[in-house]
Design a protein around this motif. Structure first.
Motif, PDB file in Angstrom:
ATOM      1  N   UNK A   1       6.504  -4.802  -9.776  1.00  0.00           N
ATOM      2  CA  UNK A   1       6.072  -3.714 -10.640  1.00  0.00           C
ATOM      3  C   UNK A   1       5.172  -2.718  -9.921  1.00  0.00           C
ATOM      4  N   UNK A   2       4.797  -3.031  -8.684  1.00  0.00           N
ATOM      5  CA  UNK A   2       3.898  -2.169  -7.926  1.00  0.00           C
ATOM      6  C   UNK A   2       4.676  -1.426  -6.848  1.00  0.00           C
ATOM      7  N   UNK A   3       4.237  -0.194  -6.509  1.00  0.00           N
ATOM      8  CA  UNK A   3       4.963   0.581  -5.493  1.00  0.00           C
ATOM      9  C   UNK A   3       4.743   0.027  -4.095  1.00  0.00           C
ATOM     10  N   UNK A   4       5.829  -0.244  -3.394  1.00  0.00           N
ATOM     11  CA  UNK A   4       5.766  -0.714  -2.017  1.00  0.00           C
ATOM     12  C   UNK A   4       6.803   0.041  -1.195  1.00  0.00           C
ATOM     13  N   UNK A   5       6.631  -0.027   0.106  1.00  0.00           N
ATOM     14  CA  UNK A   5       7.521   0.695   1.014  1.00  0.00           C
ATOM     15  C   UNK A   5       8.903   0.051   1.063  1.00  0.00           C
TER      16      UNK A   5
ATOM     17  N   UNK B   1      -4.342   4.256   0.377  1.00  0.00           N
ATOM     18  CA  UNK B   1      -3.294   3.256   0.214  1.00  0.00           C
ATOM     19  C   UNK B   1      -2.175   3.356   1.226  1.00  0.00           C
ATOM     20  N   UNK B   2      -2.329   4.203   2.247  1.00  0.00           N
ATOM     21  CA  UNK B   2      -1.290   4.391   3.269  1.00  0.00           C
ATOM     22  C   UNK B   2      -1.869   4.112   4.653  1.00  0.00           C
ATOM     23  N   UNK B   3      -0.987   3.771   5.576  1.00  0.00           N
ATOM     24  CA  UNK B   3      -1.366   3.559   6.967  1.00  0.00           C
ATOM     25  C   UNK B   3      -0.819   4.726   7.782  1.00  0.00           C
TER      26      UNK B   3
ATOM     27  N   UNK C   1      -1.912  -6.332  -1.998  1.00  0.00           N
ATOM     28  CA  UNK C   1      -1.154  -6.159  -3.245  1.00  0.00           C
ATOM     29  C   UNK C   1      -0.930  -4.683  -3.576  1.00  0.00           C
ATOM     30  N   UNK C   2      -1.964  -3.864  -3.373  1.00  0.00           N
ATOM     31  CA  UNK C   2      -1.880  -2.460  -3.752  1.00  0.00           C
ATOM     32  C   UNK C   2      -1.582  -1.547  -2.563  1.00  0.00           C
ATOM     33  N   UNK C   3      -1.249  -2.135  -1.424  1.00  0.00           N
ATOM     34  CA  UNK C   3      -0.864  -1.330  -0.267  1.00  0.00           C
ATOM     35  C   UNK C   3       0.513  -0.717  -0.502  1.00  0.00           C
ATOM     36  N   UNK C   4       0.630   0.578  -0.239  1.00  0.00           N
ATOM     37  CA  UNK C   4       1.916   1.265  -0.378  1.00  0.00           C
ATOM     38  C   UNK C   4       2.660   1.312   0.948  1.00  0.00           C
ATOM     39  N   UNK C   5       2.059   0.726   1.986  1.00  0.00           N
ATOM     40  CA  UNK C   5       2.663   0.754   3.315  1.00  0.00           C
ATOM     41  C   UNK C   5       3.599  -0.414   3.541  1.00  0.00           C
ATOM     42  N   UNK C   6       3.220  -1.604   3.049  1.00  0.00           N
ATOM     43  CA  UNK C   6       4.024  -2.804   3.267  1.00  0.00           C
ATOM     44  C   UNK C   6       5.226  -2.837   2.336  1.00  0.00           C
ATOM     45  N   UNK C   7       6.286  -3.491   2.795  1.00  0.00           N
ATOM     46  CA  UNK C   7       7.428  -3.722   1.913  1.00  0.00           C
ATOM     47  C   UNK C   7       7.069  -4.841   0.939  1.00  0.00           C
TER      48      UNK C   7
ATOM     49  N   UNK D   1       7.639  -2.057   9.128  1.00  0.00           N
ATOM     50  CA  UNK D   1       6.230  -1.664   9.193  1.00  0.00           C
ATOM     51  C   UNK D   1       5.417  -2.582  10.103  1.00  0.00           C
ATOM     52  N   UNK D   2       5.566  -3.892   9.953  1.00  0.00           N
ATOM     53  CA  UNK D   2       4.798  -4.830  10.775  1.00  0.00           C
ATOM     54  C   UNK D   2       5.135  -4.653  12.256  1.00  0.00           C
ATOM     55  N   UNK D   3       6.411  -4.458  12.536  1.00  0.00           N
ATOM     56  CA  UNK D   3       6.831  -4.220  13.923  1.00  0.00           C
ATOM     57  C   UNK D   3       6.233  -2.917  14.434  1.00  0.00           C
ATOM     58  N   UNK D   4       6.213  -1.898  13.578  1.00  0.00           N
ATOM     59  CA  UNK D   4       5.607  -0.615  13.959  1.00  0.00           C
ATOM     60  C   UNK D   4       4.140  -0.787  14.322  1.00  0.00           C
TER      61      UNK D   4
END
Length: 326
Positions: free
Chosen positions: A126-130, A185-187, A89-95, A135-138
């Motif tokens: 409402x939360x920041x996402x990529x 919060x980043x990969x 939920x709080x990951x900023x890496x996933x879309x 990303x998953x393919x990466x």
């Protein structure tokens, strides 16, 4: 209801009911299983059929308790699933779409009671996402490349004033990938850049058009950072903002009250050299670019002592900040 349901499918139906409605704290009676079979699938049978199918499921390897009530033992406890969901939920890496899809998969690993308990989770929009849907393919591509010890090429991007990703340059980056790590919060991809001849950190959510090359990675024996073996926790502690570049030894005075912050950022891999009243002298090895940002972040709580060149650079930077706010 399954219109084509037959008793040949009874064990699957029972398994689905156990997965949906039971856990260690909420076991089912065989009578309740019979009711749910009729309600969910329109299947009518007797208790002997339920019992024989439960035994068959256990023999097939499913961890099902049938002594005091019937329930399936789950791989994850509710608290563990909630922790995994919050990390997504709080990951900023996933879309946003990837996060939603992954959360639904995690929710399905629990019972329907668990799903009800996590319905109050904050709305994803409402939360920041990529914005990067690759990303998953990466991650999958990089994992394969690291396993096969092959270089990769990719376009590395940054955000423009239109809030969209744009290539930093036209030519792709070509690197030797060694490790992936999540921090703040980043990969990140930890890789060797042959052009700069240094170990660099790349935000995976800013990578697009990634390709595996038929070129072996640079041997670790030829990379100074791997000379004594690669220590990921130490690398993360030294690169607190995941900036690339050299790490240096830094000494600075700070207050006793900063211990929590020091451990949050550097782990416990720092030394307390002196104590004076409420002040302590710290020695830590850290990325040079990162320590400048970190020192400004904590302002009047930090006084850099060594190296003198760093002390002077921070002084100049602080004066510029003061001038901008005068």
């Amino acid at each position: 209801m399954f219109g084509t349901g037959t008793k040949k499918m009874l064990n699957i139906m029972i398994l689905k009911i156990l997965e949906r409605y039971s856990d260690e704290h909420r076991p089912l009676t065989q009578k309740k299983i019979l009711e749910l079979l009729n309600l969910e699938y329109g299947m009518k049978c007797d208790r002997r059929s339920v019992k024989s199918n439960l035994i068959s499921l256990k023999e097939m390897g499913y961890d099902i308790n049938i002594r005091k009530g019937v329930y399936i033992r789950r791989d994850f406890e509710d608290a563990e699933l909630r922790m995994l969901i919050d990390n997504v939920l709080f990951s900023k890496t996933l879309s946003q779409s990837q996060a939603k899809r992954l959360i639904e998969k995690l929710k399905n690993l629990g019972s329907n009671q668990f799903s009800a308990k996590v319905n109050h989770i904050c709305n994803l929009p409402e939360l920041p996402h990529s914005d990067n849907t690759q990303v998953m393919f990466n991650l999958d591509t990089l994992n394969f490349a690291i396993t096969k010890r092959r270089k990769v090429s990719f376009i590395f991007n940054r955000y423009g004033i239109d809030f969209k990703l744009h290539p930093r340059r036209e030519e792709p980056y070509i690197v030797s990938p060694y490790q992936m790590a999540a921090t703040n919060g980043r990969y990140y991809l930890i890789a060797h850049n042959d052009e700069q001849n240094t170990l660099s950190n790349y935000r995976i959510d800013k990578i697009t058009d990634i390709k595996i090359l038929n070129i072996p990675v640079k041997p670790k024996s030829e990379i100074s950072e791997f000379a004594n073996g690669f220590n990921l926790p130490r690398h993360l502690a030294e690169h607190i903002y995941m900036f690339s570049g050299e790490s240096i030894w830094v000494k600075f005075w700070t207050t006793d009250s900063m211990i929590d912050a020091l451990i949050d950022w550097f782990g416990k891999d720092f030394k307390i050299l002196e104590k004076a009243e409420n002040k302590i002298l710290i020695k830590v090895k850290v990325n040079e670019k990162a320590i400048k940002v970190w020192t400004i972040q904590y302002g009047d709580k930090i006084e850099v002592v060594e190296p003198l060149s760093l002390r002077e650079e921070i002084k100049v930077q602080a004066l510029k900040i003061a001038q901008n706010h005068s």
